[in-house]
Design an enzyme around this catalytic site. Structure first.
Site, PDB file in Angstrom:
ATOM      1  N   HIS A  66       0.839  -1.197   0.000  1.00 52.80           N
ATOM      2  CA  HIS A  66       0.000   0.000   0.000  1.00 52.80           C
ATOM      3  C   HIS A  66       0.874   1.247   0.000  1.00 52.80           C
ATOM      4  CE1 HIS A  66      -3.861   2.040   1.747  1.00 52.80           C
ATOM      5  NE2 HIS A  66      -3.121   2.906   1.074  1.00 52.80           N
ATOM      6  N   HIS A  68       1.590   5.157  -2.368  1.00 53.01           N
ATOM      7  CA  HIS A  68       1.089   6.119  -3.349  1.00 53.01           C
ATOM      8  C   HIS A  68       2.305   6.735  -4.036  1.00 53.01           C
ATOM      9  CE1 HIS A  68      -3.086   6.087  -1.711  1.00 53.01           C
ATOM     10  NE2 HIS A  68      -2.430   5.765  -0.595  1.00 53.01           N
ATOM     11  N   LEU A  69       2.600   6.275  -5.242  1.00 44.84           N
ATOM     12  CA  LEU A  69       3.760   6.785  -5.973  1.00 44.84           C
ATOM     13  C   LEU A  69       3.427   8.013  -6.807  1.00 44.84           C
ATOM     14  CD1 LEU A  69       5.535   3.460  -7.018  1.00 44.84           C
ATOM     15  CD2 LEU A  69       5.920   4.900  -5.001  1.00 44.84           C
ATOM     16  N   ARG A  70       2.144   8.380  -6.826  1.00 48.06           N
ATOM     17  CA  ARG A  70       1.686   9.685  -7.328  1.00 48.06           C
ATOM     18  C   ARG A  70       1.746   9.881  -8.838  1.00 48.06           C
ATOM     19  NH1 ARG A  70      -1.360  10.754  -3.028  1.00 48.06           N
ATOM     20  NH2 ARG A  70      -0.248  11.615  -1.217  1.00 48.06           N
ATOM     21  N   ASN A 100      -5.294   6.318  -6.951  1.00 45.51           N
ATOM     22  CA  ASN A 100      -5.820   7.690  -6.850  1.00 45.51           C
ATOM     23  C   ASN A 100      -4.814   8.717  -7.368  1.00 45.51           C
ATOM     24  OD1 ASN A 100      -4.191   7.090  -4.622  1.00 45.51           O
ATOM     25  ND2 ASN A 100      -5.265   8.496  -3.273  1.00 45.51           N
ATOM     26  N   HIS A 185     -10.991   1.318   1.725  1.00 43.03           N
ATOM     27  CA  HIS A 185     -10.778   2.452   2.639  1.00 43.03           C
ATOM     28  C   HIS A 185     -12.060   2.600   3.442  1.00 43.03           C
ATOM     29  CE1 HIS A 185      -8.961   6.567   3.542  1.00 43.03           C
ATOM     30  NE2 HIS A 185     -10.093   6.510   4.245  1.00 43.03           N
ATOM     31  N   ASP A 311       1.442   2.930   3.775  1.00 45.61           N
ATOM     32  CA  ASP A 311       0.514   3.926   3.213  1.00 45.61           C
ATOM     33  C   ASP A 311       1.304   5.190   2.874  1.00 45.61           C
ATOM     34  OD1 ASP A 311      -1.723   5.197   2.272  1.00 45.61           O
ATOM     35  OD2 ASP A 311      -2.620   5.551   4.240  1.00 45.61           O
ATOM     36  N   HIS A 315       3.426  14.475   0.183  1.00 46.64           N
ATOM     37  CA  HIS A 315       2.876  15.714  -0.364  1.00 46.64           C
ATOM     38  C   HIS A 315       4.003  16.720  -0.522  1.00 46.64           C
ATOM     39  CE1 HIS A 315      -1.334  14.533   0.034  1.00 46.64           C
ATOM     40  NE2 HIS A 315      -1.027  14.027   1.216  1.00 46.64           N
ATOM     41  N   GLY A 330      -2.029  12.436   4.917  1.00 43.67           N
ATOM     42  CA  GLY A 330      -0.969  11.567   4.412  1.00 43.67           C
ATOM     43  C   GLY A 330       0.396  11.921   4.948  1.00 43.67           C
TER      44      GLY A 330
END
Length: 340
Positions: A66, A68-70, A100, A185, A311, A315, A330
Site C-alpha cells: 500500500h 502512493h507513488l503519485r 488515486n 478504505h 501507506d 505531499h 498523508g
C-alpha cells in the site's frame, strides 16, 4: 575481460526469514545480488568484503502492498523514480501503488502508462492496483476486466469510501470472477467527511472537528457482511480502530474471506502527536488513542492483522506547511517504517 563480481559477507546479523520461521544471529554470503549461503558462522575467504552487521536485522526484501507513488499527474508530490528510490532505501524490494492519481488508474491506457513508467524508472518491482470505480466516484465500475487481465493485482478506491452498498457488492462480485480482492478504505464518509483528526479528548481540547472511530467501525462491519454474502475477498486497508479489529477477528473465525493491514504510524503513534497542530501527523484514517494502538499491536501479535504497510503518501512541502485543518491527509513512510 569480464569484471569479477564482488562477494560480500554480512557478519553477526539478526537474520529474520518469515518463510522459514527463522530468527537467529548468523552470517549471509552473497555475490552479485544473489545469496550463496546462510549460516551461523561463515569464514571469509580471499577477495570477500566483510561487513559487520551486529545489532542489525538481515531480512529478505520487504514488500509494501500500500503506497502512493503519485504518477501520473502528481509528480510535485512524488514520482516513480523518487518513490521507488525511497522504497529501496527503506528495505523494500516490491511495492503496490494505489490508483488515486491524476488521471485515476481506471482504464487500460492509464494502467499501461504507469506500467511502462515502472519498468523504465522503477528502482524496485512495482505492482499496480486499479480503481474500483471510474474517477473514484463510486458510480460506474472501472474497466476492471481489462485491468485484471493486464496485471492489476487488486482494486481500490483508496482515499474514498464506496458509499453505495449495492455498488460495492457488485464490485466485489466482479473482482472475484478474476480472482482479485477489493482493498477497502473503510470510513463512512457521512460521519467522517467534516473531521480532521480522531474524535476524542485531544480533538475537543484543540477545538478541532473529529472523525469518530464509529465511522470506521460501521464501514468495516458493512463490508464484512458483503464479503460474507458474496464469498468475495475484502481487504480492510489501514485499520485503526480497536472495535474494527474485533469485527475482523470475529469475521475470520466465521470463515469470512477478510484480511487487513495496519500502518506503521498507527502502530507507533497516537492523536497526542497533534497537540501542537502538526500537520505532518494528519492522516486518514486518523491517529487514534492509546487503547486503539494497543489493540492493533495485540491483533498483529495474534495474526488478526495480516500485514504492516506504510501507506506512503507524500505531499509537497507547501501543501503540508499550512494550518492543520487545511493540510491534506498523508505522510511519507517508506524510508522510516522499518525503523519505527
Amino acid at each position: 575481460m569480464g569484471v569479477t563480481a564482488l562477494k560480500r559477507l554480512l557478519k553477526n546479523g539478526t537474520i529474520i526469514n518469515p518463510a522459514a520461521g527463522q530468527k537467529t544471529v548468523g552470517d549471509v554470503l552473497f555475490e552479485d545480488g544473489k545469496i550463496l549461503s546462510v549460516g551461523e558462522t561463515i569464514t571469509a575467504t580471499d577477495g570477500v568484503e566483510v561487513i559487520d552487521v551486529t545489532d542489525c536485522y538481515v531480512t529478505p526484501g520487504l514488500i509494501d502492498m500500500h503506497v502512493h507513488l503519485r504518477e501520473p499527474g502528481q509528480e510535485a508530490k512524488e514520482s516513480m523514480t523518487t518513490g521507488t528510490q525511497a522504497a529501496a532505501a527503506g528495505g523494500f524490494t516490491r511495492v503496490a501503488t494505489m490508483a488515486n492519481t491524476t488521471p485515476v488508474i481506471d482504464d487500460l491506457v492509464t494502467f499501461n502508462g504507469v506500467k511502462e513508467r515502472a519498468r523504465a524508472e522503477g528502482r524496485v518491482k512495482v505492482d499496480i492496483i486499479g480503481a474500483v470505480s471510474k474517477n473514484l466516484e463510486g458510480r460506474v465500475l472501472s474497466d476492471m476486466g481489462d485491468l485484471a487481465l493486464a496485471g492489476a493485482v487488486a482494486f481500490s478506491d483508496d482515499g474514498h469510501y464506496v458509499e453505495s452498498a449495492d455498488f460495492m457488492r457488485r464490485a466485489m462480485e466482479y473482482a472475484d470472477t478474476y480472482g482479485k480482492m477489493i482493498i477497502d478504505h473503510a470510513e463512512d464518509w457521512t460521519m467522517a467527511a467534516q473531521g480532521f483528526m480522531h474524535e476524542g479528548k485531544v480533538s475537543t481540547a484543540l477545538g478541532v472537528v473529529g472523525r469518530p472511530r464509529a465511522a470506521e467501525d460501521i464501514a468495516v462491519a458493512r463490508d464484512i457482511l458483503l464479503a460474507e454474502m458474496t464469498g468475495a475477498h475484502i481487504h480492510i486497508a489501514h485499520v485503526s480502530s480497536a472495535h474494527a479489529v474485533e469485527l475482523i477477528r470475529a469475521a475470520k473465525q466465521r470463515g469470512v474471506r477478510v484480511t487487513c493491514e495496519v500502518t506503521a504510524h498507527h502502530l507507533a503513534l497516537t492523536d497526542a502527536e497533534i497537540k501542537n497542530y502538526d500537520a505532518a501527523f494528519k492522516v486518514a484514517p486518523p491517529l487514534r488513542e492509546e487503547d486503539d494502538r494497543q489493540a492493533l499491536l495485540a491483533a498483529l501479535a495474534d495474526g488478526t492483522i495480516d500485514a504492516i504497510v506504510t501507506d506512503h503518501s507524500p505531499h509537497a512541502d507547501e501543501e503540508k506547511d499550512v494550518p492543520f485543518c487545511c493540510a491534506p491527509n498523508g505522510m511519507s513512510g517508506l524510508e522510516t517504517s522499518l525503523a519505527a
